[in-house]
Structure formats: structure tokens, C-alpha cells
Design a protein around this motif. Sequence first.
Motif, mmCIF file in Angstrom:
data_model
loop_
_atom_site.group_PDB
_atom_site.id
_atom_site.type_symbol
_atom_site.label_atom_id
_atom_site.label_comp_id
_atom_site.label_asym_id
_atom_site.label_seq_id
_atom_site.Cartn_x
_atom_site.Cartn_y
_atom_site.Cartn_z
ATOM 1 N N ILE A 174 -13.984 -3.382 -6.731
ATOM 2 C CA ILE A 174 -13.105 -2.247 -6.406
ATOM 3 C C ILE A 174 -12.915 -2.162 -4.886
ATOM 4 N N PRO A 175 -11.791 -2.710 -4.365
ATOM 5 C CA PRO A 175 -11.509 -2.548 -2.940
ATOM 6 C C PRO A 175 -11.088 -1.102 -2.673
ATOM 7 N N CYS A 176 -11.591 -0.518 -1.590
ATOM 8 C CA CYS A 176 -11.289 0.887 -1.291
ATOM 9 C C CYS A 176 -10.959 1.060 0.177
ATOM 10 N N TYR A 177 -9.826 1.674 0.452
ATOM 11 C CA TYR A 177 -9.513 2.042 1.830
ATOM 12 C C TYR A 177 -9.098 3.503 1.829
ATOM 13 N N ASN A 178 -9.914 4.336 2.420
ATOM 14 C CA ASN A 178 -9.676 5.786 2.460
ATOM 15 C C ASN A 178 -9.334 6.343 1.081
ATOM 16 N N GLN A 230 -3.432 8.670 -1.065
ATOM 17 C CA GLN A 230 -2.152 8.124 -0.610
ATOM 18 C C GLN A 230 -2.049 6.642 -0.919
ATOM 19 N N GLY A 231 -0.824 6.159 -1.281
ATOM 20 C CA GLY A 231 -0.592 4.719 -1.365
ATOM 21 C C GLY A 231 -0.682 4.128 0.043
ATOM 22 N N LYS A 232 -1.062 2.846 0.132
ATOM 23 C CA LYS A 232 -1.329 2.275 1.454
ATOM 24 C C LYS A 232 -0.209 1.357 1.938
ATOM 25 N N TRP A 233 0.884 1.255 1.167
ATOM 26 C CA TRP A 233 1.935 0.304 1.526
ATOM 27 C C TRP A 233 3.123 1.023 2.124
ATOM 28 N N ASP A 288 -15.640 -1.579 0.794
ATOM 29 C CA ASP A 288 -15.060 -0.533 1.637
ATOM 30 C C ASP A 288 -14.360 -1.212 2.805
ATOM 31 N N ASP A 289 -13.031 -1.092 2.807
ATOM 32 C CA ASP A 289 -12.226 -1.812 3.797
ATOM 33 C C ASP A 289 -12.041 -0.960 5.055
ATOM 34 N N GLY A 290 -13.162 -0.582 5.665
ATOM 35 C CA GLY A 290 -13.096 0.171 6.926
ATOM 36 C C GLY A 290 -12.590 1.599 6.773
ATOM 37 N N ARG A 346 -13.962 -2.825 10.176
ATOM 38 C CA ARG A 346 -12.721 -2.076 10.388
ATOM 39 C C ARG A 346 -11.832 -2.339 9.185
ATOM 40 N N ASN A 347 -10.606 -1.827 9.191
ATOM 41 C CA ASN A 347 -9.682 -2.093 8.103
ATOM 42 C C ASN A 347 -9.084 -3.496 8.280
ATOM 43 N N PHE A 348 -9.436 -4.404 7.373
ATOM 44 C CA PHE A 348 -8.938 -5.780 7.476
ATOM 45 C C PHE A 348 -7.825 -6.064 6.457
ATOM 46 N N GLY A 349 -7.527 -5.131 5.586
ATOM 47 C CA GLY A 349 -6.440 -5.324 4.620
ATOM 48 C C GLY A 349 -6.952 -5.749 3.246
ATOM 49 N N LEU A 350 -6.096 -5.492 2.242
ATOM 50 C CA LEU A 350 -6.514 -5.721 0.856
ATOM 51 C C LEU A 350 -6.892 -7.176 0.580
ATOM 52 N N GLU A 351 -6.136 -8.125 1.140
ATOM 53 C CA GLU A 351 -6.460 -9.540 0.880
ATOM 54 C C GLU A 351 -7.856 -9.883 1.360
ATOM 55 N N ALA A 352 -8.195 -9.400 2.563
ATOM 56 C CA ALA A 352 -9.536 -9.659 3.094
ATOM 57 C C ALA A 352 -10.573 -9.002 2.188
ATOM 58 N N ALA A 353 -10.252 -7.790 1.712
ATOM 59 C CA ALA A 353 -11.214 -7.062 0.875
ATOM 60 C C ALA A 353 -11.478 -7.813 -0.424
ATOM 61 N N PHE A 354 -10.410 -8.260 -1.104
ATOM 62 C CA PHE A 354 -10.717 -8.946 -2.368
ATOM 63 C C PHE A 354 -11.266 -10.349 -2.138
ATOM 64 N N ALA A 359 -8.790 1.466 -6.769
ATOM 65 C CA ALA A 359 -9.585 2.693 -6.735
ATOM 66 C C ALA A 359 -8.805 3.896 -7.261
ATOM 67 N N ASP A 360 -7.463 3.825 -7.198
ATOM 68 C CA ASP A 360 -6.680 4.984 -7.654
ATOM 69 C C ASP A 360 -6.461 4.972 -9.170
ATOM 70 N N LEU A 361 -6.980 3.956 -9.857
ATOM 71 C CA LEU A 361 -6.928 3.857 -11.323
ATOM 72 C C LEU A 361 -5.501 3.864 -11.862
ATOM 73 N N TYR A 380 11.737 1.723 -4.939
ATOM 74 C CA TYR A 380 11.862 0.643 -3.948
ATOM 75 C C TYR A 380 10.691 -0.328 -4.049
ATOM 76 N N ARG A 381 9.532 0.158 -4.533
ATOM 77 C CA ARG A 381 8.396 -0.751 -4.737
ATOM 78 C C ARG A 381 8.687 -1.705 -5.896
ATOM 79 N N ARG A 382 9.231 -1.128 -6.990
ATOM 80 C CA ARG A 382 9.509 -1.965 -8.172
ATOM 81 C C ARG A 382 10.577 -2.996 -7.837
HETATM 82 N N1 UDP Z 1 -6.683 -1.168 -0.226
HETATM 83 C C1 UDP Z 1 -7.610 -1.814 0.599
HETATM 84 N N2 UDP Z 1 -7.252 -2.088 1.894
HETATM 85 C C2 UDP Z 1 -6.024 -1.774 2.400
HETATM 86 C C3 UDP Z 1 -5.085 -1.165 1.536
HETATM 87 C C4 UDP Z 1 -5.442 -0.878 0.230
HETATM 88 O O1 UDP Z 1 -8.727 -2.099 0.164
HETATM 89 O O2 UDP Z 1 -5.786 -2.042 3.587
HETATM 90 C C5 UDP Z 1 -7.071 -0.837 -1.621
HETATM 91 C C6 UDP Z 1 -6.822 0.609 -2.020
HETATM 92 O O3 UDP Z 1 -7.885 1.438 -1.636
HETATM 93 C C7 UDP Z 1 -6.672 0.501 -3.515
HETATM 94 C C8 UDP Z 1 -5.986 -0.840 -3.689
HETATM 95 O O4 UDP Z 1 -6.239 -1.579 -2.486
HETATM 96 O O5 UDP Z 1 -7.910 0.492 -4.198
HETATM 97 C C9 UDP Z 1 -4.503 -0.711 -3.922
HETATM 98 O O6 UDP Z 1 -3.930 0.111 -2.926
HETATM 99 P P1 UDP Z 1 -2.714 1.111 -3.233
HETATM 100 O O7 UDP Z 1 -3.058 1.977 -4.396
HETATM 101 O O8 UDP Z 1 -2.369 1.788 -1.961
HETATM 102 O O9 UDP Z 1 -1.584 0.070 -3.608
HETATM 103 P P2 UDP Z 1 -0.398 0.265 -4.670
HETATM 104 O O10 UDP Z 1 -0.986 0.769 -5.950
HETATM 105 O O11 UDP Z 1 0.502 1.256 -4.046
HETATM 106 O O12 UDP Z 1 0.176 -1.102 -4.806
#
Ligand code: UDP
Length: 326
Positions: free
Chosen positions: A10-14, A203-206, A42-44, A70-78, A95-97, A130-132
Motif C-alpha cells: 500500500i503506497p501512501c502519500y499524505n 485528495q487525489g495526487k495527480w 510511506d512516500d514522504g 521525501r516524496n519520490f513519487g508513486l513509481e518509486a514507492a511501488f 490507500a484511498d480504496l 479528463y482522467r478517464r
Molecule cells: N501515491 C504515492 N506517491 C505519490 C502519489 C500517490 O504513494 O507521489 C499513492 C497514493 O497515496 C495512493 C496511490 O498512490 O495510495 C494512488 O494515488 P491517487 O489516489 O492520488 O491516484 P488516482 O486514484 O487519482 O489515480
Amino acid sequence: MPRPGITAMIPCYNEADCVERAYREIRSELVSYDDVELLFIDDGSTDGTLEAIKGFAAEDPLVKYISFARNFGLEAAFSAGFKYASKPWTVQFDADLQSPPHEMHRLVQKVLEGYDVVFAVREDRRDPWYRRLGTRGHQMIASRWLGIELPLGASVFRIVRTSVARKVVDSRLSTPYFIATAPLLGARYTTLPTSHRPRVDGQGKWNLRKLFGHALELFVGFSFRPLVWLNGLAAAMVTAGIVILGLASAGRLGPAEVAAASLVTGLVTLTLLAVAARYLVRVMRVQAIGVPRYQIREANIPIRADEALYGHETPYAIADIWENAS
Ligand code: UDP
Ligand code: MG
């Protein structure tokens, strides 16, 4: 059906608003398998997410965590998640299920039919239009026009054979793009439609800039066709330029037409330069392969010294480091 060992990653950022519910829901689904762990990355975070995770870990031996410096981004986290997962299969959750944890059982069943990866495809995706559109558009361009093989519509909710996932994230073909790298390495993969729900808390992170950058990573990281096309276009422009010059000197084109033609040529040149610059960045990334993609500040599992900011070969918590230093 065998009951495989599974890491829930479970990657988590805030995600302070979501992480507790995520822990409970994911755990309750996961424990129907015998050999399991929950691995939080925990991505920072700066909002108390890590403190919450440490709270779960203090009570629950199934909980492992890694916290980035620090926050390295989702790719780094997974990438870190796949590296430190200790079970043969890893399921990646959000994490937002938004992708419901109970759908993991269908992913498990599917993967045991003989795949290395099963990607969830969100049926009736509950994200802004716009995401879809963005996902569909850039994946279509990648697969139809640029010849990049990828599972269309794949989300980050997926089950992966952990050893294969490590190969994918280690290969770093200049850009971390999991869904395009897995097919390239020959991983056997398929997709499975799963339900999806809107984000309720946090909040969404994108944002658009990140989404655009991510699409460009795919195009430039996995295909040379944009460069080839633009070079073709440049050659056509040069030919057109010569013709225009000829016509102008024969007095058959006025200064306004020539000016317009040179503007168009200039624009094409700029585009070509911009695209070439993206490829240059790609080369620089390949050269930087020795540079770690993340640094870990603390964890409750052993971390490689080169990935640990403080260099310890631990398991360590930050409190131990300060104590040892003093
Ligand atoms: N996340 C992360 N690092 C980041 C951005 C997002 O670990 O820099 C995690 C975030 O906490 C969540 C998952 O990646 O668990 C998906 O993020 P989000 O819900 O914002 O993406 P979306 O559902 O909008 O594609
Ligand atoms: Mg989300």
C-alpha cells in the motif's frame, strides 16, 4: 486451489484521512490467506500518515513499513514495495480504496490460472472525465500509433509474481513504466474487469502537468517513432523551403507568403527540438541508473545500506539512529 503467500502493498502519500480504513479493509480480506503481510510504503508524507502506520505496526506483527526521506513519487514507492515484499505474490492497493480490496480474491484466482501479472481494469471508472479521457487517449496513441504493447485500461490495482515485479522495476528501461515494461520482458499477463468507486477522503495526487509528463514518459521511453516522424516532417519542410525560395526569387511569391512559410518552418523546428530534448533526457536517465531512485529514512524491516539514507543495514527506526549517534 492453492493458498499462495501474499504481500499486500500500500503506497501512501499524505493519506492520513484514509490509511486507517485502508488498513482495516485490506487486512480483513488478506487474512483469508495463510502466509501474508501488509507492506506500507510511506512516500514522504507530511500529514501524520507515517505515525498512523507505526501505530498499526506496534499492535500488529503483519504490518511492515518503509518510509521515504521525501516524496519520490508513486513509481518509486511501488518499486521499493516490490523489492522489499517477502511473499511470492504481491497485490498493489491504493490507500484511498478506490479499487475495493474484496476484488483481490478474483485477481488471485485469475493469476493462479497461470499468469505472472493480472491487471485490474476499472469498470465504470469513478474519476473525473479528463482522467478517464487522458488514460484512454494516451494508451491508444501508445498502442495504435507507437506500437507499444501494454494492457489497455490497466490500473495500479494488480497482482504480480513478486520475482517478476522485481525484474520489471529493476530493468529501468530509462523510464519506470510498469505496464509497458512487463510485456517487454515477456511476463505472462492478462486483465480483469473490477469495480471502482470514487475517492471519499483526502485528495487525489495527480494534476494535469503530472499526467502529461507521465504520458510523455511512455511515448519517449518505449518508442522512437515520434522522432522518426518528426525527422520525416523536417525533411518535407526543407524541400518545401527550397521550393518556396525558388518561387520567391522568380517573383511568384510575395514577402507575406514567404514570411508565413518561414513561421511554419520555425514552429516545426521548435517541435523537433523539444522532442529531441525529451529523448536526451531519456539518455541521461539511462546513464543515471546507478543513482538510487529513492532513499529510505526509516523502516521496521532490514533495508539495504545503499537505499537507507543513514546507511545502516538495519531494521531501524529513526529514534535508534539518534540514540546511537549520541
Ligand atoms: N501515491 C504515492 N506517491 C505519490 C502519489 C500517490 O504513494 O507521489 C499513492 C497514493 O497515496 C495512493 C496511490 O498512490 O495510495 C494512488 O494515488 P491517487 O489516489 O492520488 O491516484 P488516482 O486514484 O487519482 O489515480
Ligand atoms: Mg485514488
